[in-house]
Design a protein around this motif. Structure first.
Motif, PDB file in Angstrom:
ATOM      1  N   ARG A 123      47.082 -16.274  43.084  1.00 51.58           N
ATOM      2  CA  ARG A 123      46.649 -16.749  44.399  1.00 51.58           C
ATOM      3  C   ARG A 123      46.414 -15.570  45.341  1.00 51.58           C
ATOM      4  NH1 ARG A 123      47.783 -17.366  49.305  1.00 51.58           N
ATOM      5  NH2 ARG A 123      49.719 -16.182  49.070  1.00 51.58           N
ATOM      6  N   ILE A 124      47.303 -14.589  45.301  1.00 44.76           N
ATOM      7  CA  ILE A 124      47.140 -13.410  46.152  1.00 44.76           C
ATOM      8  C   ILE A 124      45.839 -12.691  45.822  1.00 44.76           C
ATOM      9  CG2 ILE A 124      48.077 -11.117  46.643  1.00 44.76           C
ATOM     10  CD1 ILE A 124      50.867 -12.306  46.353  1.00 44.76           C
ATOM     11  N   ALA A 125      45.561 -12.537  44.517  1.00 43.56           N
ATOM     12  CA  ALA A 125      44.341 -11.833  44.105  1.00 43.56           C
ATOM     13  C   ALA A 125      43.093 -12.581  44.532  1.00 43.56           C
ATOM     14  CB  ALA A 125      44.344 -11.635  42.592  1.00 43.56           C
ATOM     15  N   ASN A 126      43.126 -13.903  44.453  1.00 42.47           N
ATOM     16  CA  ASN A 126      41.923 -14.693  44.727  1.00 42.47           C
ATOM     17  C   ASN A 126      41.712 -14.994  46.206  1.00 42.47           C
ATOM     18  OD1 ASN A 126      41.325 -14.881  41.965  1.00 42.47           O
ATOM     19  ND2 ASN A 126      42.626 -16.694  41.719  1.00 42.47           N
ATOM     20  N   GLN A 127      42.780 -15.029  46.983  1.00 39.26           N
ATOM     21  CA  GLN A 127      42.659 -15.485  48.367  1.00 39.26           C
ATOM     22  C   GLN A 127      42.888 -14.393  49.418  1.00 39.26           C
ATOM     23  OE1 GLN A 127      44.860 -19.109  49.120  1.00 39.26           O
ATOM     24  NE2 GLN A 127      44.291 -20.005  47.164  1.00 39.26           N
ATOM     25  N   GLU A 133      35.701 -12.160  54.078  1.00 38.71           N
ATOM     26  CA  GLU A 133      35.116 -11.825  52.782  1.00 38.71           C
ATOM     27  C   GLU A 133      36.219 -11.441  51.807  1.00 38.71           C
ATOM     28  OE1 GLU A 133      31.939 -12.131  52.071  1.00 38.71           O
ATOM     29  OE2 GLU A 133      31.335 -12.657  54.119  1.00 38.71           O
ATOM     30  N   SER A 134      35.953 -11.694  50.515  1.00 37.16           N
ATOM     31  CA  SER A 134      36.916 -11.335  49.479  1.00 37.16           C
ATOM     32  C   SER A 134      37.196  -9.841  49.507  1.00 37.16           C
ATOM     33  CB  SER A 134      36.385 -11.737  48.105  1.00 37.16           C
ATOM     34  OG  SER A 134      37.249 -11.271  47.072  1.00 37.16           O
ATOM     35  N   SER A 150      26.898   7.409  52.957  1.00 34.87           N
ATOM     36  CA  SER A 150      27.833   6.315  52.718  1.00 34.87           C
ATOM     37  C   SER A 150      28.692   6.640  51.505  1.00 34.87           C
ATOM     38  CB  SER A 150      27.073   4.998  52.491  1.00 34.87           C
ATOM     39  OG  SER A 150      26.209   5.114  51.371  1.00 34.87           O
ATOM     40  N   ILE A 151      29.760   5.866  51.357  1.00 36.74           N
ATOM     41  CA  ILE A 151      30.670   5.994  50.220  1.00 36.74           C
ATOM     42  C   ILE A 151      30.811   4.618  49.584  1.00 36.74           C
ATOM     43  CG2 ILE A 151      33.026   6.506  49.484  1.00 36.74           C
ATOM     44  CD1 ILE A 151      33.272   8.409  51.827  1.00 36.74           C
ATOM     45  N   ALA A 152      30.662   4.557  48.269  1.00 41.30           N
ATOM     46  CA  ALA A 152      30.880   3.312  47.535  1.00 41.30           C
ATOM     47  C   ALA A 152      32.261   3.369  46.891  1.00 41.30           C
ATOM     48  CB  ALA A 152      29.806   3.106  46.474  1.00 41.30           C
ATOM     49  N   THR A 153      33.028   2.325  47.079  1.00 44.52           N
ATOM     50  CA  THR A 153      34.366   2.264  46.482  1.00 44.52           C
ATOM     51  C   THR A 153      34.590   0.879  45.900  1.00 44.52           C
ATOM     52  OG1 THR A 153      36.732   2.639  46.872  1.00 44.52           O
ATOM     53  CG2 THR A 153      35.495   1.548  48.628  1.00 44.52           C
ATOM     54  N   HIS A 154      35.387   0.821  44.858  1.00 47.62           N
ATOM     55  CA  HIS A 154      35.680  -0.452  44.203  1.00 47.62           C
ATOM     56  C   HIS A 154      37.140  -0.811  44.431  1.00 47.62           C
ATOM     57  CE1 HIS A 154      36.517  -3.314  40.884  1.00 47.62           C
ATOM     58  NE2 HIS A 154      35.257  -3.660  41.083  1.00 47.62           N
ATOM     59  N   ILE A 155      37.351  -2.005  44.992  1.00 49.76           N
ATOM     60  CA  ILE A 155      38.714  -2.505  45.190  1.00 49.76           C
ATOM     61  C   ILE A 155      39.006  -3.498  44.074  1.00 49.76           C
ATOM     62  CG2 ILE A 155      40.269  -3.757  46.720  1.00 49.76           C
ATOM     63  CD1 ILE A 155      38.697  -2.721  49.074  1.00 49.76           C
ATOM     64  N   THR A 156      39.943  -3.147  43.225  1.00 52.29           N
ATOM     65  CA  THR A 156      40.276  -3.983  42.073  1.00 52.29           C
ATOM     66  C   THR A 156      41.295  -5.038  42.481  1.00 52.29           C
ATOM     67  OG1 THR A 156      39.919  -2.094  40.610  1.00 52.29           O
ATOM     68  CG2 THR A 156      41.140  -3.962  39.710  1.00 52.29           C
ATOM     69  N   THR A 157      41.027  -6.268  42.073  1.00 55.40           N
ATOM     70  CA  THR A 157      42.005  -7.337  42.268  1.00 55.40           C
ATOM     71  C   THR A 157      42.595  -7.688  40.906  1.00 55.40           C
ATOM     72  OG1 THR A 157      40.204  -8.967  42.142  1.00 55.40           O
ATOM     73  CG2 THR A 157      40.916  -8.293  44.331  1.00 55.40           C
ATOM     74  N   LEU A 158      43.896  -7.604  40.810  1.00 54.78           N
ATOM     75  CA  LEU A 158      44.593  -7.839  39.539  1.00 54.78           C
ATOM     76  C   LEU A 158      45.260  -9.205  39.570  1.00 54.78           C
ATOM     77  CD1 LEU A 158      46.206  -4.308  39.239  1.00 54.78           C
ATOM     78  CD2 LEU A 158      44.172  -5.141  38.071  1.00 54.78           C
ATOM     79  N   SER A 159      45.016  -9.968  38.533  1.00 58.22           N
ATOM     80  CA  SER A 159      45.607 -11.301  38.443  1.00 58.22           C
ATOM     81  C   SER A 159      46.464 -11.395  37.196  1.00 58.22           C
ATOM     82  CB  SER A 159      44.507 -12.372  38.398  1.00 58.22           C
ATOM     83  OG  SER A 159      43.814 -12.301  37.170  1.00 58.22           O
ATOM     84  N   GLY A 160      47.100 -12.549  37.039  1.00 59.09           N
ATOM     85  CA  GLY A 160      47.908 -12.770  35.847  1.00 59.09           C
ATOM     86  C   GLY A 160      47.088 -12.808  34.578  1.00 59.09           C
ATOM     87  N   HIS A 161      45.757 -13.030  34.718  1.00 53.78           N
ATOM     88  CA  HIS A 161      44.907 -13.064  33.532  1.00 53.78           C
ATOM     89  C   HIS A 161      44.660 -11.678  32.961  1.00 53.78           C
ATOM     90  CE1 HIS A 161      43.811 -16.800  35.714  1.00 53.78           C
ATOM     91  NE2 HIS A 161      43.695 -17.302  34.505  1.00 53.78           N
ATOM     92  N   SER A 162      44.794 -10.662  33.803  1.00 50.97           N
ATOM     93  CA  SER A 162      44.402  -9.313  33.405  1.00 50.97           C
ATOM     94  C   SER A 162      45.192  -8.845  32.195  1.00 50.97           C
ATOM     95  CB  SER A 162      44.616  -8.345  34.572  1.00 50.97           C
ATOM     96  OG  SER A 162      43.836  -8.730  35.678  1.00 50.97           O
ATOM     97  N   GLY A 163      44.459  -8.518  31.145  1.00 51.13           N
ATOM     98  CA  GLY A 163      45.107  -8.017  29.949  1.00 51.13           C
ATOM     99  C   GLY A 163      45.386  -6.537  30.058  1.00 51.13           C
TER     100      GLY A 163
END
Length: 373
Positions: A123-127, A133-134, A150-163
């Motif tokens: 829930r934390i990862a998804n909401q 915005e996400s 500009s700078i491009a950066t990736h914010i990773t969201t980790l969930s319980g599904h993540s292997g």
């Protein structure tokens, strides 16, 4: 001596006009505080000052953008902190479950808490959101006055599904490719037949692995391996794009036909995912997956912290640019009150003397009357 034309009067009028104009200019500059009140005051300076004004305003907005980005990254870090607390608790539960003094009923209670905690991590990862915005995904941060700054950066969201099995493509692959050589980036691996993987970072697509080669294991625990996907890539990927075993695993022991798969043949979560924690039957195995999740969270949080430090330096640089550009613009368009007040005093005196001289010049033709008497 002439009467029809009075050159002295004309000269005095001209000088009085010039002094009056200079006095008006000095008073305008003192009243507005600006040396350039119209383009005619300084044609080139006016254009340069306008361009600098644009730079100052845009740089100020870039500082605001960077500060907003820092706030967004702070939200992401808070998300990682909360998720880390959850995984730490999961590890406590797994250690407790691994002890033989824990009864079967106790294991049920522990597993129940695990299920709730993993669901909350999802829930934390998804909401988790910022400004509606996400929080996750690629973010382009405009941190300069011009295009491309500009700078491009990736914010990773980790969930319980993540292997815990993931890696990156060793070379570029065109759309339609099915055989990919992967450099494993995790110590949990290699990929196995039936893994469900995501290919790509920007807009990842989901595939399942229908064939694997023997993996070459490295001293640091990582690996290199070739995997065969069930279908060709929907879009090309470049070397370094991640291939992640993070969705689940399909059991083909019953049938190898993907069209006849049953729900029970799909295991939620990739190998090592938190959804696959089973404290009753494999508490030790759960610890390995939890430790891997902790490591992933730590490395992800480190990358966010590094970006925060980078943005802090960016803000300092932008503020310095704004300060110096503003100072340069000031030298062009701001009035020097000392100089302008001195100029006003001089022109006022010249106005007074000019008026007196004009009166004297106008009186000179009166001398002609002396000749007529």
């Amino acid at each position: 001596m002439i009467v029809n034309t009075n050159p002295s009067s004309l000269s005095a009028q001209r000088m009085l006009f010039e002094n009056t104009k200079a006095a008006s200019t000095a008073m305008e500059r003192l009243a507005t505080g600006s040396k350039i009140n119209a383009a005619q005051d300084d044609v080139a300076g006016s254009a340069i000052a306008d361009r600098m004004t644009s730079q100052v305003r845009v740089l100020s907005m870039a500082v605001k953008n960077a500060e907003d980005a820092l706030s967004m990254l702070s939200v992401a870090e808070t998300m990682y902190i909360d998720q880390t607390d959850i995984v730490q608790r999961l590890r406590e539960l797994a250690v407790q479950a691994a002890n033989d003094t824990t009864s079967a009923k106790d294991l049920e209670y522990l597993q129940s808490e695990v299920t709730a905690l993993v669901a909350e991590m999802d829930r934390i990862a998804n909401q988790t959101m910022f400004n509606g915005e996400s929080i996750g995904g690629w973010k382009n941060l405009q941190l300069g006055a011009d295009t491309g700054q500009s700078i491009a950066t990736h914010i990773t969201t980790l969930s319980g599904h993540s292997g815990t099995t993931y890696g990156s493509a060793t070379q570029d692959y065109a759309a339609g490719s099915t055989n990919l050589e992967i450099k494993g980036l995790s110590t949990s691996g290699p990929f196995a037949f039936g893994d469900v993987v995501m290919a790509g970072l920007y807009n990842p697509d989901t595939y399942f692995v229908q064939g694997v080669s023997a993996a070459q294991m490295h001293d640091d625990g990582t690996f290199t391996q070739t995997i065969s996907l069930s279908s060709g890539l929907a879009q090309s990927i470049t070397a370094g794009n991640e291939i992640v075993s993070s969705i689940g695993t399909i059991d083909f022991s019953v049938t190898d036909d993907p069209n006849t798969l049953q729900n029970e043949q799909f295991t939620l979560g990739g190998r090592g995912s938190l959804y696959r924690i089973d404290l009753s039957n494999d508490a030790g195995g759960a610890l390995r997956g939890i430790d891997s999740a902790l490591g992933t969270l730590a490395s992800t949080r480190v990358s966010v912290g590094a970006m925060q430090n980078r943005l802090t330096h960016t803000i300092s640089n932008l503020m310095g640019l704004t300060e110096q550009t503003t100072a340069a613009r000031s030298r062009i368009e701001d009035a020097d009150f000392a100089a302008e007040s001195a100029a006003l005093a001089k022109t006022q005196i010249l106005q007074q003397t000019g008026a007196v001289m004009l009166a004297q010049a106008n009186a000179r033709p009166q001398l002609v009357l002396e000749l007529i008497k």
